[in-house]
Scaffold this motif. Structure first.
Motif, mmCIF file in Angstrom:
data_model
loop_
_atom_site.group_PDB
_atom_site.id
_atom_site.type_symbol
_atom_site.label_atom_id
_atom_site.label_comp_id
_atom_site.label_asym_id
_atom_site.label_seq_id
_atom_site.Cartn_x
_atom_site.Cartn_y
_atom_site.Cartn_z
ATOM 1 N N HIS A 126 -5.593 31.807 -25.260
ATOM 2 C CA HIS A 126 -4.229 30.947 -24.960
ATOM 3 C C HIS A 126 -4.781 29.726 -24.299
ATOM 4 O O HIS A 126 -5.188 29.818 -23.172
ATOM 5 C CB HIS A 126 -3.263 31.798 -24.496
ATOM 6 C CG HIS A 126 -1.944 31.056 -23.971
ATOM 7 N ND1 HIS A 126 -0.971 30.983 -25.345
ATOM 8 C CD2 HIS A 126 -1.603 30.574 -23.137
ATOM 9 C CE1 HIS A 126 -0.004 30.151 -24.814
ATOM 10 N NE2 HIS A 126 -0.296 29.904 -23.470
ATOM 11 N N ASN A 127 -4.154 28.388 -24.809
ATOM 12 C CA ASN A 127 -4.433 27.198 -24.033
ATOM 13 C C ASN A 127 -3.326 26.805 -23.784
ATOM 14 O O ASN A 127 -2.301 26.182 -24.564
ATOM 15 C CB ASN A 127 -5.202 26.157 -25.254
ATOM 16 C CG ASN A 127 -5.594 24.947 -24.435
ATOM 17 O OD1 ASN A 127 -5.267 24.890 -23.171
ATOM 18 N ND2 ASN A 127 -6.000 24.046 -25.365
ATOM 19 N N GLN B 196 1.135 29.134 -32.538
ATOM 20 C CA GLN B 196 1.546 27.811 -33.267
ATOM 21 C C GLN B 196 2.862 27.726 -33.656
ATOM 22 O O GLN B 196 3.504 26.633 -33.464
ATOM 23 C CB GLN B 196 0.478 27.040 -34.299
ATOM 24 C CG GLN B 196 0.882 25.880 -34.758
ATOM 25 C CD GLN B 196 1.553 26.114 -36.022
ATOM 26 O OE1 GLN B 196 1.313 27.146 -36.835
ATOM 27 N NE2 GLN B 196 2.286 25.138 -36.569
ATOM 28 N N ASN B 197 3.474 28.769 -34.410
ATOM 29 C CA ASN B 197 4.548 28.760 -35.007
ATOM 30 C C ASN B 197 5.627 29.657 -34.113
ATOM 31 O O ASN B 197 6.704 30.013 -34.321
ATOM 32 C CB ASN B 197 4.647 29.268 -36.131
ATOM 33 C CG ASN B 197 4.462 30.776 -36.394
ATOM 34 O OD1 ASN B 197 4.537 31.412 -35.306
ATOM 35 N ND2 ASN B 197 4.136 31.367 -37.497
ATOM 36 N N ARG B 198 5.302 29.597 -32.604
ATOM 37 C CA ARG B 198 5.858 30.108 -31.653
ATOM 38 C C ARG B 198 6.411 31.630 -31.611
ATOM 39 O O ARG B 198 7.620 31.935 -31.054
ATOM 40 C CB ARG B 198 7.369 29.009 -31.439
ATOM 41 C CG ARG B 198 6.722 27.608 -31.480
ATOM 42 C CD ARG B 198 6.564 27.147 -30.016
ATOM 43 N NE ARG B 198 4.926 27.053 -30.086
ATOM 44 C CZ ARG B 198 4.475 26.635 -28.794
ATOM 45 N NH1 ARG B 198 4.822 25.934 -28.082
ATOM 46 N NH2 ARG B 198 2.829 26.852 -29.071
ATOM 47 N N ASN B 199 5.634 32.518 -32.274
ATOM 48 C CA ASN B 199 5.611 33.730 -32.252
ATOM 49 C C ASN B 199 5.291 34.173 -30.872
ATOM 50 O O ASN B 199 4.281 33.763 -30.305
ATOM 51 C CB ASN B 199 4.931 34.371 -33.280
ATOM 52 C CG ASN B 199 5.841 35.049 -34.466
ATOM 53 O OD1 ASN B 199 6.991 35.412 -34.203
ATOM 54 N ND2 ASN B 199 5.752 34.648 -35.517
ATOM 55 N N LEU B 200 5.967 35.259 -29.985
ATOM 56 C CA LEU B 200 5.526 35.656 -28.537
ATOM 57 C C LEU B 200 4.768 36.892 -29.109
ATOM 58 O O LEU B 200 4.961 37.700 -29.638
ATOM 59 C CB LEU B 200 6.542 35.823 -27.909
ATOM 60 C CG LEU B 200 7.661 35.086 -27.697
ATOM 61 C CD1 LEU B 200 8.771 35.412 -26.723
ATOM 62 C CD2 LEU B 200 7.366 33.671 -27.689
ATOM 63 N N TRP B 201 3.489 36.954 -28.354
ATOM 64 C CA TRP B 201 2.411 37.969 -28.650
ATOM 65 C C TRP B 201 2.246 38.759 -27.431
ATOM 66 O O TRP B 201 2.049 37.929 -26.421
ATOM 67 C CB TRP B 201 1.102 37.382 -29.163
ATOM 68 C CG TRP B 201 1.280 36.756 -30.425
ATOM 69 C CD1 TRP B 201 1.518 35.634 -30.880
ATOM 70 C CD2 TRP B 201 1.360 37.513 -31.853
ATOM 71 N NE1 TRP B 201 1.712 35.501 -32.204
ATOM 72 C CE2 TRP B 201 1.428 36.756 -32.823
ATOM 73 C CE3 TRP B 201 1.008 38.964 -32.138
ATOM 74 C CZ2 TRP B 201 1.533 37.066 -34.302
ATOM 75 C CZ3 TRP B 201 1.130 39.545 -33.510
ATOM 76 C CH2 TRP B 201 1.374 38.373 -34.393
ATOM 77 N N THR C 200 7.402 21.599 -29.228
ATOM 78 C CA THR C 200 8.369 21.752 -28.375
ATOM 79 C C THR C 200 9.386 23.192 -28.472
ATOM 80 O O THR C 200 9.534 23.367 -29.519
ATOM 81 C CB THR C 200 9.452 20.843 -28.087
ATOM 82 O OG1 THR C 200 10.195 21.030 -26.937
ATOM 83 C CG2 THR C 200 10.364 20.405 -29.264
ATOM 84 N N TRP D 170 -6.313 31.506 -32.760
ATOM 85 C CA TRP D 170 -6.886 32.795 -33.093
ATOM 86 C C TRP D 170 -8.460 32.720 -33.352
ATOM 87 O O TRP D 170 -8.955 33.871 -33.130
ATOM 88 C CB TRP D 170 -6.179 33.063 -34.518
ATOM 89 C CG TRP D 170 -4.811 32.908 -34.659
ATOM 90 C CD1 TRP D 170 -3.696 32.083 -34.614
ATOM 91 C CD2 TRP D 170 -4.326 34.172 -34.196
ATOM 92 N NE1 TRP D 170 -2.361 32.769 -34.596
ATOM 93 C CE2 TRP D 170 -2.609 33.973 -34.207
ATOM 94 C CE3 TRP D 170 -4.437 35.466 -33.793
ATOM 95 C CZ2 TRP D 170 -1.598 34.959 -34.043
ATOM 96 C CZ3 TRP D 170 -3.707 36.388 -33.788
ATOM 97 C CH2 TRP D 170 -2.219 36.280 -33.779
ATOM 98 N N LEU E 237 -2.096 29.544 -28.753
ATOM 99 C CA LEU E 237 -2.978 30.584 -29.073
ATOM 100 C C LEU E 237 -4.153 29.935 -30.161
ATOM 101 O O LEU E 237 -3.542 29.613 -31.192
ATOM 102 C CB LEU E 237 -2.409 31.925 -29.365
ATOM 103 C CG LEU E 237 -3.297 33.102 -29.908
ATOM 104 C CD1 LEU E 237 -4.245 33.547 -28.909
ATOM 105 C CD2 LEU E 237 -2.601 34.115 -30.807
ATOM 106 N N ALA F 242 0.598 35.583 -25.213
ATOM 107 C CA ALA F 242 0.222 34.129 -25.852
ATOM 108 C C ALA F 242 1.356 33.986 -26.645
ATOM 109 O O ALA F 242 2.214 34.538 -26.977
ATOM 110 C CB ALA F 242 -1.016 34.390 -26.608
ATOM 111 N N GLU G 106 6.738 18.889 -32.726
ATOM 112 C CA GLU G 106 6.138 20.055 -33.425
ATOM 113 C C GLU G 106 5.989 21.186 -32.255
ATOM 114 O O GLU G 106 6.408 22.097 -32.723
ATOM 115 C CB GLU G 106 4.930 19.538 -33.811
ATOM 116 C CG GLU G 106 4.032 20.907 -34.638
ATOM 117 C CD GLU G 106 4.740 21.078 -36.003
ATOM 118 O OE1 GLU G 106 4.286 22.154 -36.669
ATOM 119 O OE2 GLU G 106 5.594 20.096 -36.508
#
Lengths: 124, 246
Positions: free
Chosen positions: B44-45, B116-121, B55, B39, B37, B113, B53
């Motif tokens: 979301h790309n 970068q720190n792999r939180n799911l939104w 994966t 921000w 994502l 989305a 970093e």
């Protein structure tokens, strides 16, 4: 953004798309994994990850042994190394960090081995 | 080291089941590690190189954890307040430990989305199966979890989209009194009711009217809770409300 529409609701995208993240829930489970994994636990494809866990399984044997028959041997000649001996096998086994932790936490009937292991070898 | 009745499921068995759906997990099938994502543009790309970093495929000496998404095929389930499409995509994560450090489990959901720190939104429709490594775990994995994963991967998003659309169209409150009654009858306290209504007003630009508005308001209230149990309870209430329309 180029889009094809194979069915009314699904689209195929070739670039980023706008989203509204104020909706729905936030889930932090993957993030906590992402934060805690060192480089040697990160894999770039399912194939390399599968190869790694498969070769570990191929090397593994599972046996049921009585916990009281597991021995920890310490020697004056080599104070750096403790040996972990399980019945039915001459060579000492080399536990992973995780397995050794399990062993230390195991409730040993009538024994103080778990305390002793941790005291003798705090970083082993 | 496990007890004698431990039902071992090897990590490679779970990984092989996931490979059956996702191949290499790098874009050779629909399923891949997620994009990121941005921000700044709120986009979301999906097209981001897989690196150490970025994966989401992990394995250690005690467990595996895999997270994959279908983010190049977003699904439109209605419109946003400004008329642009509200886009979701499918995702799942699965975990196992072959040495008893945790259960085996699979969670599937729709999401908007991954940052970068792999939180799911923007997660909706969250479902989870967890299997303890009891004596029959291997058979539960083969007969329950693995087929559930395949079903999810191959299923049509149509029922989900229909559910969301129906919830958007189902108007349940026209006046302020209706709104309060609707929420109070469903066990929300007076302060919670006020916060839910305010959240929808802030995010959607109008007070809650449709069932979907209320679901969004409740999940917004859930996000504000630091305590996980409270958050899960509220998200559960929102989910049950949404399921009633489907």
């Amino acid at each position: 953004m180029t889009m094809m529409t194979p069915n009314p609701s699904e689209q195929v995208v070739s670039s980023g798309f706008r989203v509204d993240v104020s909706r729905g829930a936030r889930v932090g489970r993957v993030s906590s994994e992402w934060f805690s994994r060192p480089d040697d636990e990160r894999f770039l494809s399912l194939t390399t990850l599968h190869d790694a866990v498969r070769s570990r399984a191929d090397r593994a044997t599972a046996r049921t042994v009585e916990s009281r028959a597991v021995r920890v041997e310490a020697s004056r000649d080599n104070a750096e190394r403790l040996a972990l001996i399980v019945p039915g096998r001459d060579e000492p086994v080399s536990p992973t960090h995780w397995s050794f932790g399990q062993l230390c936490g195991h409730p040993w009937p009538g024994s103080t081995c778990n305390m002793a292991c941790c005291r003798i070898a705090p970083n082993w | 080291m496990t007890g004698p009745d431990y039902g071992r499921i090897w990590d490679h068995e779970l990984v092989a089941a996931v490979q059956g759906i996702a191949g290499n997990g790098t874009g050779d099938t629909r399923w891949k590690t997620p994009g990121v994502l941005d921000w700044a543009t709120m986009t979301h790309n999906p097209f981001v190189d897989v690196t150490a970093e970025t994966t989401t495929l992990y394995a250690s000496d005690r467990d595996v954890f895999l997270f994959l998404v279908d983010d190049t095929h977003p699904i439109e389930a209605g419109r946003l307040a400004d008329g642009s499409p509200d886009l979701y995509f499918r995702g799942f994560y699965a975990w196992n430990s072959e040495v008893g450090s945790k259960t085996l489990g699979i969670a599937s959901f729709y999401l908007r989305a991954v940052c970068q720190n792999r939180n799911l939104w923007g997660v909706e429709g969250f479902e989870e199966i967890a299997i303890r490594h009891s004596k029959y775990a291997a058979s539960r994995f083969a007969h329950e979890a693995a087929p559930a994963l395949t079903n999810f991967a191959n299923s049509s998003p149509a029922p989900f989209v229909v559910g969301i659309k129906a919830a958007r169209e189902r108007i349940v409150a026209g006046t302020h009194e209706d709104r309060e009654t609707f929420l109070r009858k469903r066990g929300f306290s007076r302060p919670e009711t006020a916060k839910i209504i305010e959240a929808v007003l802030n995010e959607e630009g109008h007070p809650p009217e449709s069932l979907f508005d209320f679901v969004q308001g409740i999940t917004a209230l859930a996000r504000s809770k630091a305590h996980q149990d409270t958050r899960l309870e509220l998200e559960g209430k929102a989910k049950r409300l949404l399921e009633r329309t489907a």
